[in-house]
Design a protein around this motif. Structure first.
Motif, PDB file in Angstrom:
ATOM      1  N   ARG A 196      -5.904  -0.868  -0.360  1.00 59.51           N
ATOM      2  CA  ARG A 196      -5.369  -1.187  -1.693  1.00 59.51           C
ATOM      3  C   ARG A 196      -6.504  -1.427  -2.688  1.00 59.51           C
ATOM      4  NH1 ARG A 196      -1.385  -5.962  -1.788  1.00 59.51           N
ATOM      5  NH2 ARG A 196      -0.935  -5.101  -3.862  1.00 59.51           N
ATOM      6  N   VAL A 197      -7.568  -2.059  -2.208  1.00 63.01           N
ATOM      7  CA  VAL A 197      -8.744  -2.253  -3.066  1.00 63.01           C
ATOM      8  C   VAL A 197      -9.381  -0.894  -3.372  1.00 63.01           C
ATOM      9  CG1 VAL A 197     -11.025  -3.309  -3.272  1.00 63.01           C
ATOM     10  CG2 VAL A 197      -9.166  -4.571  -2.134  1.00 63.01           C
ATOM     11  N   ARG A 198      -9.564  -0.077  -2.343  1.00 64.02           N
ATOM     12  CA  ARG A 198     -10.185   1.247  -2.528  1.00 64.02           C
ATOM     13  C   ARG A 198      -9.369   2.103  -3.495  1.00 64.02           C
ATOM     14  NH1 ARG A 198     -15.137   2.229  -0.276  1.00 64.02           N
ATOM     15  NH2 ARG A 198     -14.502   2.183   1.884  1.00 64.02           N
ATOM     16  N   LEU A 199      -8.063   2.040  -3.366  1.00 65.84           N
ATOM     17  CA  LEU A 199      -7.188   2.860  -4.212  1.00 65.84           C
ATOM     18  C   LEU A 199      -7.361   2.541  -5.699  1.00 65.84           C
ATOM     19  CD1 LEU A 199      -4.951   5.003  -4.380  1.00 65.84           C
ATOM     20  CD2 LEU A 199      -3.271   3.182  -3.958  1.00 65.84           C
ATOM     21  N   LYS A 200      -7.662   1.291  -5.999  1.00 61.77           N
ATOM     22  CA  LYS A 200      -7.893   0.892  -7.395  1.00 61.77           C
ATOM     23  C   LYS A 200      -9.055   1.649  -8.024  1.00 61.77           C
ATOM     24  CE  LYS A 200      -8.235  -3.522  -8.212  1.00 61.77           C
ATOM     25  NZ  LYS A 200      -8.599  -4.948  -7.959  1.00 61.77           N
ATOM     26  N   TYR A 201      -9.994   2.087  -7.178  1.00 65.59           N
ATOM     27  CA  TYR A 201     -11.228   2.717  -7.677  1.00 65.59           C
ATOM     28  C   TYR A 201     -11.329   4.199  -7.328  1.00 65.59           C
ATOM     29  CZ  TYR A 201     -12.416  -2.163  -8.368  1.00 65.59           C
ATOM     30  OH  TYR A 201     -12.399  -3.479  -8.780  1.00 65.59           O
ATOM     31  N   PHE A 212       0.836  -1.203   0.000  1.00 65.93           N
ATOM     32  CA  PHE A 212       0.000   0.000   0.000  1.00 65.93           C
ATOM     33  C   PHE A 212       0.868   1.248   0.000  1.00 65.93           C
ATOM     34  CE2 PHE A 212      -1.956   3.524   2.314  1.00 65.93           C
ATOM     35  CZ  PHE A 212      -2.979   3.813   1.406  1.00 65.93           C
ATOM     36  N   GLU A 213       1.911   1.267   0.806  1.00 68.53           N
ATOM     37  CA  GLU A 213       2.784   2.445   0.865  1.00 68.53           C
ATOM     38  C   GLU A 213       3.384   2.751  -0.508  1.00 68.53           C
ATOM     39  OE1 GLU A 213       4.198   2.214   5.560  1.00 68.53           O
ATOM     40  OE2 GLU A 213       5.398   1.208   4.028  1.00 68.53           O
ATOM     41  N   GLU A 214       3.811   1.725  -1.212  1.00 67.49           N
ATOM     42  CA  GLU A 214       4.379   1.922  -2.553  1.00 67.49           C
ATOM     43  C   GLU A 214       3.312   2.437  -3.526  1.00 67.49           C
ATOM     44  OE1 GLU A 214       6.100  -1.775  -3.769  1.00 67.49           O
ATOM     45  OE2 GLU A 214       7.665  -1.730  -2.225  1.00 67.49           O
ATOM     46  N   GLU A 215       2.141   1.834  -3.485  1.00 68.92           N
ATOM     47  CA  GLU A 215       1.074   2.194  -4.420  1.00 68.92           C
ATOM     48  C   GLU A 215       0.527   3.593  -4.143  1.00 68.92           C
ATOM     49  OE1 GLU A 215      -0.126  -2.522  -4.676  1.00 68.92           O
ATOM     50  OE2 GLU A 215      -1.546  -1.106  -3.790  1.00 68.92           O
ATOM     51  N   PHE A 216       0.405   3.937  -2.860  1.00 68.24           N
ATOM     52  CA  PHE A 216      -0.137   5.250  -2.521  1.00 68.24           C
ATOM     53  C   PHE A 216       0.859   6.359  -2.858  1.00 68.24           C
ATOM     54  CE2 PHE A 216      -1.539   8.615   0.529  1.00 68.24           C
ATOM     55  CZ  PHE A 216      -2.769   8.841  -0.059  1.00 68.24           C
ATOM     56  N   ALA A 217       2.144   6.123  -2.592  1.00 66.33           N
ATOM     57  CA  ALA A 217       3.171   7.111  -2.959  1.00 66.33           C
ATOM     58  C   ALA A 217       3.161   7.338  -4.466  1.00 66.33           C
ATOM     59  CB  ALA A 217       4.551   6.643  -2.500  1.00 66.33           C
ATOM     60  N   ASP A 264     -10.068   3.280  11.686  1.00 69.60           N
ATOM     61  CA  ASP A 264      -9.105   4.376  11.665  1.00 69.60           C
ATOM     62  C   ASP A 264      -7.857   3.978  10.884  1.00 69.60           C
ATOM     63  OD1 ASP A 264     -10.202   6.624  13.120  1.00 69.60           O
ATOM     64  OD2 ASP A 264     -10.162   5.343  14.897  1.00 69.60           O
ATOM     65  N   ALA A 265      -7.336   4.923  10.117  1.00 73.15           N
ATOM     66  CA  ALA A 265      -6.108   4.682   9.357  1.00 73.15           C
ATOM     67  C   ALA A 265      -5.603   6.015   8.818  1.00 73.15           C
ATOM     68  CB  ALA A 265      -6.359   3.713   8.197  1.00 73.15           C
ATOM     69  N   GLY A 266      -4.307   6.096   8.570  1.00 74.84           N
ATOM     70  CA  GLY A 266      -3.717   7.323   8.036  1.00 74.84           C
ATOM     71  C   GLY A 266      -2.390   7.033   7.370  1.00 74.84           C
ATOM     72  N   ALA A 267      -1.768   8.071   6.835  1.00 75.81           N
ATOM     73  CA  ALA A 267      -0.462   7.925   6.184  1.00 75.81           C
ATOM     74  C   ALA A 267       0.164   9.301   5.989  1.00 75.81           C
ATOM     75  CB  ALA A 267      -0.603   7.232   4.829  1.00 75.81           C
ATOM     76  N   ILE A 268       1.467   9.305   5.778  1.00 77.34           N
ATOM     77  CA  ILE A 268       2.156  10.519   5.310  1.00 77.34           C
ATOM     78  C   ILE A 268       2.795  10.215   3.963  1.00 77.34           C
ATOM     79  CG2 ILE A 268       2.585  11.412   7.622  1.00 77.34           C
ATOM     80  CD1 ILE A 268       5.603  10.326   5.672  1.00 77.34           C
ATOM     81  N   THR A 269       3.039  11.273   3.204  1.00 78.23           N
ATOM     82  CA  THR A 269       3.804  11.171   1.960  1.00 78.23           C
ATOM     83  C   THR A 269       4.958  12.157   2.027  1.00 78.23           C
ATOM     84  OG1 THR A 269       2.254  12.745   0.944  1.00 78.23           O
ATOM     85  CG2 THR A 269       1.906  10.396   0.489  1.00 78.23           C
ATOM     86  N   THR A 270       6.063  11.813   1.402  1.00 85.00           N
ATOM     87  CA  THR A 270       7.239  12.690   1.392  1.00 85.00           C
ATOM     88  C   THR A 270       8.202  12.258   0.296  1.00 85.00           C
ATOM     89  OG1 THR A 270       9.029  13.628   2.766  1.00 85.00           O
ATOM     90  CG2 THR A 270       8.508  11.294   3.104  1.00 85.00           C
ATOM     91  N   ASP A 271       9.051  13.192  -0.105  1.00 86.56           N
ATOM     92  CA  ASP A 271      10.129  12.854  -1.039  1.00 86.56           C
ATOM     93  C   ASP A 271      11.456  12.680  -0.311  1.00 86.56           C
ATOM     94  OD1 ASP A 271       8.790  12.765  -3.508  1.00 86.56           O
ATOM     95  OD2 ASP A 271       8.782  14.946  -3.668  1.00 86.56           O
ATOM     96  N   ASP A 272      11.465  12.928   0.989  1.00 85.52           N
ATOM     97  CA  ASP A 272      12.687  12.916   1.788  1.00 85.52           C
ATOM     98  C   ASP A 272      12.886  11.550   2.430  1.00 85.52           C
ATOM     99  OD1 ASP A 272      14.599  13.204   3.869  1.00 85.52           O
ATOM    100  OD2 ASP A 272      14.205  15.352   3.980  1.00 85.52           O
ATOM    101  N   PRO A 273      13.933  10.811   2.048  1.00 83.02           N
ATOM    102  CA  PRO A 273      14.132   9.462   2.606  1.00 83.02           C
ATOM    103  C   PRO A 273      14.371   9.466   4.112  1.00 83.02           C
ATOM    104  CG  PRO A 273      16.056  10.152   1.319  1.00 83.02           C
ATOM    105  CD  PRO A 273      14.984  11.159   1.076  1.00 83.02           C
ATOM    106  N   GLU A 274      14.998  10.527   4.623  1.00 85.09           N
ATOM    107  CA  GLU A 274      15.270  10.591   6.059  1.00 85.09           C
ATOM    108  C   GLU A 274      13.986  10.819   6.850  1.00 85.09           C
ATOM    109  OE1 GLU A 274      17.401  10.567   9.689  1.00 85.09           O
ATOM    110  OE2 GLU A 274      17.669   9.652   7.721  1.00 85.09           O
ATOM    111  N   LEU A 275      13.094  11.671   6.331  1.00 82.18           N
ATOM    112  CA  LEU A 275      11.809  11.886   7.007  1.00 82.18           C
ATOM    113  C   LEU A 275      10.983  10.603   7.005  1.00 82.18           C
ATOM    114  CD1 LEU A 275      10.735  15.446   5.778  1.00 82.18           C
ATOM    115  CD2 LEU A 275      11.689  14.814   8.006  1.00 82.18           C
ATOM    116  N   VAL A 286       4.282   6.454   4.266  1.00 80.61           N
ATOM    117  CA  VAL A 286       4.388   5.656   5.486  1.00 80.61           C
ATOM    118  C   VAL A 286       2.993   5.533   6.093  1.00 80.61           C
ATOM    119  CG1 VAL A 286       5.425   5.445   7.784  1.00 80.61           C
ATOM    120  CG2 VAL A 286       6.753   6.449   5.898  1.00 80.61           C
ATOM    121  N   GLY A 287       2.526   4.302   6.267  1.00 80.77           N
ATOM    122  CA  GLY A 287       1.198   4.059   6.818  1.00 80.77           C
ATOM    123  C   GLY A 287       1.171   4.242   8.326  1.00 80.77           C
ATOM    124  N   LEU A 288       0.125   4.911   8.804  1.00 83.94           N
ATOM    125  CA  LEU A 288      -0.020   5.212  10.228  1.00 83.94           C
ATOM    126  C   LEU A 288      -1.427   4.846  10.704  1.00 83.94           C
ATOM    127  CD1 LEU A 288       1.661   8.716  10.022  1.00 83.94           C
ATOM    128  CD2 LEU A 288       2.712   6.667  10.989  1.00 83.94           C
TER     129      LEU A 288
END
Length: 368
Positions: A240-245, A42-47, A193-204, A56-58
């Motif tokens: 991951r299913v929801r993201l497809k749609y 999911f992290e790969e697909e959402f990014a 409940d579910a959440g995530a962050i997105t970033t281009d910074d590998p350290e973050l 990063v999934g939270l």
């Protein structure tokens, strides 16, 4: 007419019920329920969807917000600029870290008024938190320009804006960190409940993975005082299913919004408009009712239509933030919106008949 809810999630589930149930069984039978292949995938697909290098999934959108400021090193004595008319969780993300929120009035599109940000910047300002409210992207060109000029961090609250863009670039990809909620009622909702962050910074991204897992990168080796905020395998699999749609979901809401925009003709209401360069994914369809809002809500309720106010009490007037010392009248635009906004029914699977009925009842409403 059966009761029309302001939001409902069952029809969205039923549309792809077989896939959701199949994925749930797959996760249950895997025997692996925390930080496994579903979360990683999911992290790969959402990014990839958002257009960032990392996700990063939270456990929740609030965790995404407060952990974002934590990993950016923003805390006591620091100021973060944020719009006044947001949900209180946005502000909590700042204050959980002992930083101070500095409120800015919204523009006519309910987003932060970018022309009023610069006057609020001081030597204590460390970041701008942009909230893409109701599903519309804020004017990010001016915001990114200010962050560059004053060397400020940029955090995006994308809890309501999955897929919304400004100048063709998706929300969650402009800032140092994009913060997402997948609360079930969101356009891209999980089943809890579910959440995530997105970033281009590998350290973050690395730090976020450490903080979400008790502050440890390696088991029992705790580098910092972290949190227990892991997106679980079940929610990741279902997302991951929801993201497809997600494009289908977005288009459906756009069609409902279009129908409302064209059909509602009652002059007592102010309909929402989308800013130049921005798109909206219509997480909410929010009208303003300068007079008679309570009467309208009661009238609609009598006609089996549920509406919601997002949000009746601005954060600066909430009991939680009394210590900041604000009083009624300090942010008049924010406060007038709180007194006037009303969210109409909008959800996946809403029928033509339901839309027509809501429009007809709205147009039939009279002030007396």
């Amino acid at each position: 007419m059966e009761k029309i809810m302001q939001s409902r999630m069952d029809r969205g589930f039923m549309r792809h019920q077989e896939e959701y149930e199949q994925k749930a069984l797959e996760v249950l039978r895997s025997g692996w329920y925390i930080l496994g292949k579903e979360v990683e995938s999911f992290e790969e697909e959402f990014a990839s969807y958002v257009g960032t290098k990392y996700s990063v999934g939270l456990a929740s959108g609030l965790d995404a917000l407060w952990l974002a400021f934590r990993v950016l090193g923003i805390g006591k004595g620091d100021e973060v600029i944020v719009q006044g008319n947001t949900y209180i969780a946005s502000v909590m993300g700042i204050t959980i870290n002992d930083a101070t929120p500095v409120f800015v009035e919204p523009d006519e599109h309910y987003q932060i008024d970018v022309d009023k940000i610069e006057e609020k910047i001081t030597d204590k300002t460390k970041a701008i938190l942009v909230v893409h409210l109701y599903g519309q992207a804020a004017r990010m060109d001016k915001v990114t320009e200010l962050c560059k000029k004053y060397n400020l961090k940029l955090v995006e609250d994308c809890a309501q804006s999955h897929g919304a863009c400004f100048d063709g670039k998706m929300t969650g990809s402009f800032g140092d960190i994009g913060c997402f909620s997948f609360y079930p009622s969101k356009n891209m909702g999980a089943f809890g409940d579910a959440g995530a962050i997105t970033t281009d910074d590998p350290e973050l991204a690395r730090l976020m993975k450490i903080y979400r897992n008790y502050g440890s990168e390696k088991r029992y080796h705790n580098m910092v005082v972290g949190a227990n905020s892991r997106l679980d395998e079940m929610q990741a699999g279902l997302l991951r299913v929801r993201l497809k749609y997600i494009e289908e979901i977005t288009e459906e809401r756009a069609q409902i919004a279009k129908r409302y925009a064209e059909g509602i003709t009652n002059p007592l209401f102010i309909k929402p408009e989308v800013a130049d360069g921005a798109t909206s994914v219509w997480h909410q369809y929010v009208i303003r009712v300068p007079k008679y809002r309570d009467e309208l809500m009661a009238y609609l309720a009598d006609n089996n239509i549920t509406t919601i106010i997002h949000y009746p009490i601005p954060p600066h007037l909430s009991q939680a933030y009394e210590y900041l010392g604000f009083k009624k009248g300090d942010f008049p635009i924010t406060e007038s919106y709180a007194d006037e906004v009303l969210s109409l029914p909008i959800y996946g699977g809403m029928t033509d008949e339901e839309m027509d009925y809501v429009i007809d009842r709205l147009n039939s409403f009279r002030a007396e």
